[in-house]
Design an enzyme around this catalytic site. Structure first.
Site, PDB file in Angstrom:
ATOM      1  N   GLU A 322      12.285 -45.189  34.164  1.00 35.01           N
ATOM      2  CA  GLU A 322      13.097 -46.131  33.406  1.00 35.01           C
ATOM      3  C   GLU A 322      13.977 -45.402  32.400  1.00 35.01           C
ATOM      4  O   GLU A 322      15.089 -45.844  32.094  1.00 35.01           O
ATOM      5  CB  GLU A 322      12.204 -47.150  32.704  1.00 35.01           C
ATOM      6  N   HIS A 351      -7.363 -35.149  50.730  1.00 38.27           N
ATOM      7  CA  HIS A 351      -7.639 -35.853  51.979  1.00 38.27           C
ATOM      8  C   HIS A 351      -6.610 -36.949  52.228  1.00 38.27           C
ATOM      9  O   HIS A 351      -6.834 -37.830  53.048  1.00 38.27           O
ATOM     10  CB  HIS A 351      -9.043 -36.454  51.918  1.00 38.27           C
ATOM     11  N   LYS A 455      16.421 -58.941  35.912  1.00 37.76           N
ATOM     12  CA  LYS A 455      15.969 -60.179  35.269  1.00 37.76           C
ATOM     13  C   LYS A 455      17.007 -61.286  35.437  1.00 37.76           C
ATOM     14  O   LYS A 455      16.673 -62.440  35.706  1.00 37.76           O
ATOM     15  CB  LYS A 455      15.705 -59.932  33.781  1.00 37.76           C
TER      16      LYS A 455
END
Length: 531
Positions: A322, A351, A455
């Site tokens: 950000e 793994h 937004k």
């Protein structure tokens, strides 16, 4: 590189902080002396930028505000007496409130003490507290902590159902700077509803961390919540962990917040040294710049070799991405800057994706987080001469060597053990590194227009949804998607309208969809009858 030369390079570039017992090793990043010399003028500017920032310069011109998260751990550096007083008084208020919660002076109406903490937030109001809780919360904390950090109804139900029998002794913390963040508001309203369903007065269980005068502050005051703690205009969400946002939940869990602040303050002091080779944040910024050619061309893989640091990579994702993910630089040029961050933990990833790190696309650099102390107390030998911790250390060192041998660079940050002080130091180290790197690549680390754009786009979808429902209720017969969009005057939004009606239908809301789902154009859309 010759082993002897490599050992000398390690010693030449090793940073050690005596007070914190913290090491930073960038020797496995393949820069040379000429590159360092070339970058020194940029670092001189970066040191100047940091000094100006700490002195109260306007760092976010879009919002005309300062950036001062470092004042939180050293109020004496605050630019005014009023700011210093706000910081000191807030910490005192936190400590006083937490003491009263723990000793039962402040308690729920039907229980002697609060037993649980439910933290509602998102982004910086959640990632930092979650990371610290995972890293530092005692095995048997005075209050068990739970997080709501999304607006997913099923996720909300899962947390609330697990807590249902203990809601009557659960303290709810709502953290939102403006009070206008939809996800946090939604979470608060859902939690409030759960309390009301049990006949409980939500205000008797609720506290807020928000800006004075914000929508949330006004709401909490009008509803007579237990208390509110301030968020400051000059602290951004991703640098708010050492503000009330992070300190309140940490203290309620029994974590020593003064030690966290001390660790951050010590690291801040170390990163004020205007010398590249003896400044740990500058060293990390140098390594980031080199590996990505100053353009973020390689991803940052965070591998902490300690279970308690599992969430460090998630915390750093927001802090780094950000802050640095910007389309334009400070001069208005299109640059598309940023560094992608991902990770999990070692040796789990031996793994998982280390195979690709070793032999796949070389589009990354690794940061190993090493913790020297294996555990509190002695360890058994799992084979002659070796403990489980020896294996963990061996896997880290072996992976580091294997990657370097195949021309994959890495950084190693080492701490003696995971404590409030070292966690505070790690938070400060990376906050400061982000600031230095942003200066090197000439971007503003303290605004985020992309987040605001998302937004606004979400709000426009919700507006469109309301139009869909209103239009269908005013129509006496089913419509096709094309007809519905045309009637709304939104023919260019047909795909979004399709996804809206599909979602509403799946939840048996105001819309009913019939027809062949494989062929969206053939669907019939109508208002759902409530009779």
């Amino acid at each position: 590189m010759d082993v002897t030369v490599l050992w000398q390079r390690y010693q030449d570039w090793l940073y050690y902080h005596d007070g914190l017992g913290l090491y930073v090793d960038i020797s496995r990043i393949r820069f040379d002396d000429a590159f360092v010399e070339q970058l020194k003028p940029k670092f001189e500017r970066a040191f100047q930028d940091m000094t100006a920032l700490e002195g109260g310069a306007i760092a976010n011109p879009d919002e005309n505000r300062m950036v001062g998260h470092y004042w939180l751990r050293n109020p004496d550096l605050a630019p005014t007496a009023d700011v210093k007083q706000e910081i000191v008084e807030t910490i005192s208020k936190i400590e006083d409130f937490v003491k009263k919660i723990h000793d039962g002076t402040i308690h729920p109406p039907t229980a002697p003490k609060f037993t649980d903490l439910l933290s509602v937030g998102i982004g910086g109001s959640a990632l930092g507290p979650e990371f610290v809780a995972e890293a530092l919360s005692p095995d048997f904390p005075p209050m068990a902590v739970h997080f709501i950090d999304n607006t997913d109804p099923a996720g909300l139900d899962r947390i609330l159902n697990r807590l249902k029998d203990r809601l009557k002794s659960t303290l709810v913390l709502v953290a939102t700077k403006s009070g206008g963040t939809p996800e946090t508001r939604n979470g608060m309203l859902e939690v409030k509803h759960a309390y009301e369903q049990l006949g409980l007065n939500f205000a008797d269980y609720a506290i807020a961390v928000t800006m004075a005068g914000s929508k949330m502050d006004q709401y909490a005051q009008s509803e007579r919540w237990l208390t509110c703690f301030p968020m400051f205009d000059w602290v951004g969400g991703r640098t708010s962990e050492l503000s009330a946002v992070g300190l309140v939940p940490a203290a309620l869990q029994g974590i020593n917040i003064q030690e966290m602040l001390t660790g951050a303050r010590m690291m801040d002091d170390a990163t004020r040294v205007p010398d590249l080779q003896t400044n740990p944040a500058a060293l990390l910024a140098l390594a980031w710049y080199y590996t990505g050619n100053g353009k973020g061309e390689k991803d940052m893989v965070i591998l902490p070799y300690k279970d308690s640091l599992l969430l460090f990579s998630r915390y750093l994702q927001q802090l780094v991405m950000e802050s640095l993910g910007k389309e334009t630089d400070l001069d208005g040029h299109t640059v598309y800057q940023g560094i992608a961050v991902y990770g999990n933990k070692g040796s789990t990833d031996q793994h998982a994706y280390v195979q690709q790190l070793r032999e796949g696309v070389p589009n990354f650099f690794v940061t190993f987080i090493e913790v020297l102390e294996d555990r509190a107390g002695a360890s058994i030998e799992v084979e002659p001469g070796a403990t489980s911790g020896d294996f963990l250390s061996g896997l880290l060192q072996g992976t580091r060597a294997a990657l370097y041998d195949n021309h994959r660079d890495s950084i190693t940050v080492t701490v003696p053990k995971v404590t409030p002080r070292t966690v505070g130091a790690l938070i400060a180290l990376y906050e400061r590194t982000v600031s230095f790197y942003a200066s090197l690549v000439n971007v503003n680390a303290y605004h985020q227009p992309g987040v605001e754009a998302g937004k606004k786009a979400a709000a426009s979808v919700l507006d469109l949804q309301r139009q869909v429902v209103t239009t269908l209720k005013q129509t006496s017969h089913p419509l096709s998607l094309t007809e519905l969009a045309a009637k709304m005057g939104a023919a260019d939004q047909v795909e979004t309208i399709y996804k809206i009606v599909r979602h509403l239908d799946a939840n048996q809301r105001d819309v009913m969809v019939t027809g062949n789902l494989q062929q969206p154009d053939s669907l019939a859309i109508a208002a759902r009858s409530r009779t």
